[in-house]
Design a protein around this motif. Structure first.
Motif, short mmCIF file in Angstrom:
data_model
loop_
_atom_site.label_atom_id
_atom_site.label_comp_id
_atom_site.label_asym_id
_atom_site.label_seq_id
_atom_site.Cartn_x
_atom_site.Cartn_y
_atom_site.Cartn_z
N ARG A 275 -9.30 14.41 -10.99
CA ARG A 275 -8.05 14.25 -10.35
C ARG A 275 -7.83 15.14 -9.36
NH1 ARG A 275 -3.78 14.06 -14.10
NH2 ARG A 275 -2.76 12.23 -13.18
N ALA A 276 -7.02 14.47 -8.13
CA ALA A 276 -6.61 15.26 -6.93
C ALA A 276 -4.91 14.90 -6.74
CB ALA A 276 -7.76 15.55 -5.85
N ARG A 277 -4.52 15.47 -5.92
CA ARG A 277 -3.03 15.07 -5.38
C ARG A 277 -2.82 15.45 -4.09
NH1 ARG A 277 -1.94 19.29 -9.50
NH2 ARG A 277 -0.86 20.89 -8.55
N ASN A 278 -1.84 14.61 -3.57
CA ASN A 278 -1.27 15.41 -2.11
C ASN A 278 -0.17 14.35 -1.80
OD1 ASN A 278 -1.19 16.63 0.36
ND2 ASN A 278 -3.36 17.13 0.19
N VAL A 279 0.78 15.06 -0.89
CA VAL A 279 1.92 14.02 -0.49
C VAL A 279 1.40 12.69 0.18
CG1 VAL A 279 3.56 16.20 -0.55
CG2 VAL A 279 1.80 15.16 1.68
N PRO A 280 2.32 11.88 0.23
CA PRO A 280 1.77 10.51 0.63
C PRO A 280 1.73 10.40 2.26
CG PRO A 280 4.21 10.38 -0.21
CD PRO A 280 3.62 11.71 -0.48
N ASP A 281 2.29 11.31 2.95
CA ASP A 281 1.83 11.14 4.35
C ASP A 281 0.62 12.13 4.84
OD1 ASP A 281 3.18 13.58 3.99
OD2 ASP A 281 4.47 13.34 5.63
N PHE A 282 -0.04 12.69 3.90
CA PHE A 282 -1.19 13.19 4.22
C PHE A 282 -2.32 12.53 4.83
CE2 PHE A 282 -5.23 15.44 2.54
CZ PHE A 282 -5.34 16.54 3.15
N ARG A 283 -3.02 13.28 5.83
CA ARG A 283 -4.17 12.50 6.44
C ARG A 283 -5.09 13.73 6.65
NH1 ARG A 283 -1.41 9.18 11.48
NH2 ARG A 283 -0.78 11.25 11.85
N ASN A 284 -6.28 13.29 6.59
CA ASN A 284 -7.59 14.29 6.41
C ASN A 284 -8.72 13.50 6.61
OD1 ASN A 284 -9.69 15.94 4.75
ND2 ASN A 284 -8.07 17.37 5.67
N PHE A 285 -9.77 14.27 7.41
CA PHE A 285 -11.13 13.50 7.60
C PHE A 285 -11.80 13.27 6.18
CE2 PHE A 285 -11.92 17.85 9.23
CZ PHE A 285 -12.40 18.22 7.97
N SER A 286 -11.45 13.72 5.09
CA SER A 286 -12.15 13.61 3.82
C SER A 286 -11.44 12.49 3.07
CB SER A 286 -12.24 15.00 3.28
OG SER A 286 -10.95 15.28 2.78
N VAL A 287 -10.45 11.83 3.51
CA VAL A 287 -9.67 10.90 2.52
C VAL A 287 -9.39 9.78 2.96
CG1 VAL A 287 -7.38 10.53 1.46
CG2 VAL A 287 -8.04 12.95 2.02
N GLY A 288 -9.71 8.54 2.40
CA GLY A 288 -9.67 7.10 2.69
C GLY A 288 -9.32 6.37 1.22
N PHE A 289 -9.68 5.27 1.15
CA PHE A 289 -9.38 4.58 0.22
C PHE A 289 -10.17 3.16 -0.24
CE2 PHE A 289 -7.39 2.50 3.54
CZ PHE A 289 -7.01 1.37 3.33
N ARG A 290 -9.94 2.64 -1.25
CA ARG A 290 -10.36 0.98 -1.43
C ARG A 290 -9.13 0.49 -2.12
NH1 ARG A 290 -15.93 1.19 -4.24
NH2 ARG A 290 -15.71 3.30 -3.77
N VAL A 291 -9.29 -0.97 -2.14
CA VAL A 291 -8.07 -1.76 -2.64
C VAL A 291 -8.58 -2.39 -3.93
CG1 VAL A 291 -6.99 -2.04 -0.30
CG2 VAL A 291 -8.95 -3.49 -0.90
N ALA A 292 -7.42 -2.67 -4.60
CA ALA A 292 -7.62 -3.66 -5.83
C ALA A 292 -6.97 -4.94 -5.40
CB ALA A 292 -7.03 -2.94 -6.81
N ARG A 293 -6.87 -6.14 -6.32
CA ARG A 293 -6.64 -7.26 -6.29
C ARG A 293 -6.29 -7.84 -7.36
NH1 ARG A 293 -7.78 -12.60 -6.54
NH2 ARG A 293 -8.08 -14.00 -4.98
N ASP A 294 -5.15 -8.39 -7.74
CA ASP A 294 -5.05 -9.19 -8.98
C ASP A 294 -5.68 -10.46 -8.94
OD1 ASP A 294 -3.12 -7.15 -9.58
OD2 ASP A 294 -1.19 -8.11 -8.98
N LEU A 295 -5.82 -10.97 -10.30
CA LEU A 295 -6.75 -12.10 -10.39
C LEU A 295 -5.57 -13.07 -10.85
CD1 LEU A 295 -9.91 -10.94 -12.33
CD2 LEU A 295 -9.45 -11.34 -9.85
N ALA A 296 -6.00 -14.47 -10.69
CA ALA A 296 -5.08 -15.53 -11.40
C ALA A 296 -4.97 -15.48 -12.71
CB ALA A 296 -5.52 -16.76 -10.81
N PRO A 297 -3.81 -15.67 -13.43
CA PRO A 297 -3.65 -15.85 -14.81
C PRO A 297 -4.80 -16.61 -15.41
CG PRO A 297 -1.54 -15.88 -14.01
CD PRO A 297 -2.44 -15.89 -12.75
#
Length: 297
Positions: A275-297
């Motif tokens: 686990r790592a952490r940083n402030v929410p406005d942090f930007r860097n060339f080593s940081v990206g993301f992937r998304v998740a999505r809810d499924l229908a009940p």
């Protein structure tokens, strides 16, 4: 496979993870998603104290996670730029108008040195903050009619492990079979310590997720807390910034969690439980993301 358009909920009809199939909710900016099954009884996030490089904030905790979908890859430059073009997202730091790190007009070479490994359409987008990542998820939600978001830490780890209990999905050490499976310092890839690899580089994990180890750090939805035991047990993110103090140390406040390690870090920090952490406005060339999505009940 591109599913019919916005508003149609077909994800629940697809095979669960492991079937090798993905879906998209649109063909103009929507990422490829993989359906992840609910967690088995007794599933735990974190790592045992016996795992090499285990840290104190990886205490194992049992959680129950409902089925959901997660990006097969980190969000790419092309996918993120679609949101920018539509007015739903700010440009990444390397295209920020008037910014010193703008690769076209700025004075800094902070990002410019990465070249095509930064700007290529199939590269993971970097230079984006937690706030930028959540804006992208909100844009996908409004575009498709489905609820997109960042994965929780528990969901991210469950999906990254893909049914395994080892430090990495392939085992407890770097592969000894000569096959390179990740980009990190010492992983043996052509990108090690230099620049992010393409979003679909290397073999995916058994559930079809690419680059869960190494490449770029990935934002998750949670407020970071040293004490994992005090967090939600249903796989949802910690959305309240109320971490208790740990011994004589003050509690973490106002920081968000990241997972997965990066091409610029050694293998020990790309373990599934790391686990790592940083402030929410942090930007860097080593940081990206992937998304998740809810499924229908």
């Amino acid at each position: 496979m591109v599913l019919p358009a916005q508003g149609a909920d077909r994800a629940a009809d697809l095979p669960v993870a492991g079937g090798g199939k993905v879906f998209r909710d649109c063909d103009d900016g929507c990422p490829a998603m993989v359906v992840v099954p609910s967690s088995p009884e007794g599933f735990k996030i974190g790592s045992p104290e016996s795992e090499p490089n285990h840290t104190d904030d990886e205490t194992q905790v049992e959680v129950a996670i409902a089925a959901f979908a997660i990006g097969a890859t980190e969000v790419t430059v092309a996918e993120y730029k679609a949101c920018v073009a539509a007015g739903g997202c700010k440009p990444p730091e390397w295209l920020e108008p008037g910014g010193q790190h703008n690769i076209e007009t700025g004075s800094s070479r902070y990002y410019r040195n990465l070249g095509d490994n930064l700007t290529g359409p199939e590269q993971p987008v970097v230079g984006v903050s937690y706030d930028d990542a959540t804006a992208y998820a909100a844009w996908l939600t409004s575009k498709t009619g489905h609820t997109y978001r960042l994965p929780s830490e528990a969901q991210w780890e469950f999906a990254a492990r893909a049914g395994t209990h080892t430090a990495y999905w392939w085992g407890d050490t770097l592969p000894s079979d000569g096959v390179v499976r990740a980009a990190c310092v010492g992983c043996g890839s052509e990108w090690d310590g230099k620049a992010p690899a393409p979003a679909r580089a290397f073999q995916p994990n058994p559930w079809g997720l690419f680059n869960v180890h190494g490449n770029v750090w990935e934002w998750t939805a949670d407020f970071y807390c040293d004490d994992t035991a005090s967090g939600p047990k249903d796989g949802s993110p910690r959305l309240t910034d109320d971490c208790p103090a740990q011994g004589d140390e003050p509690p973490a406040r106002g920081v968000r969690s990241m997972r997965g390690g990066s091409v610029f870090y050694p293998a020990k920090v790309m373990r599934s439980a790391m686990r790592a952490r940083n402030v929410p406005d942090f930007r860097n060339f080593s940081v990206g993301f992937r998304v998740a999505r809810d499924l229908a009940p």
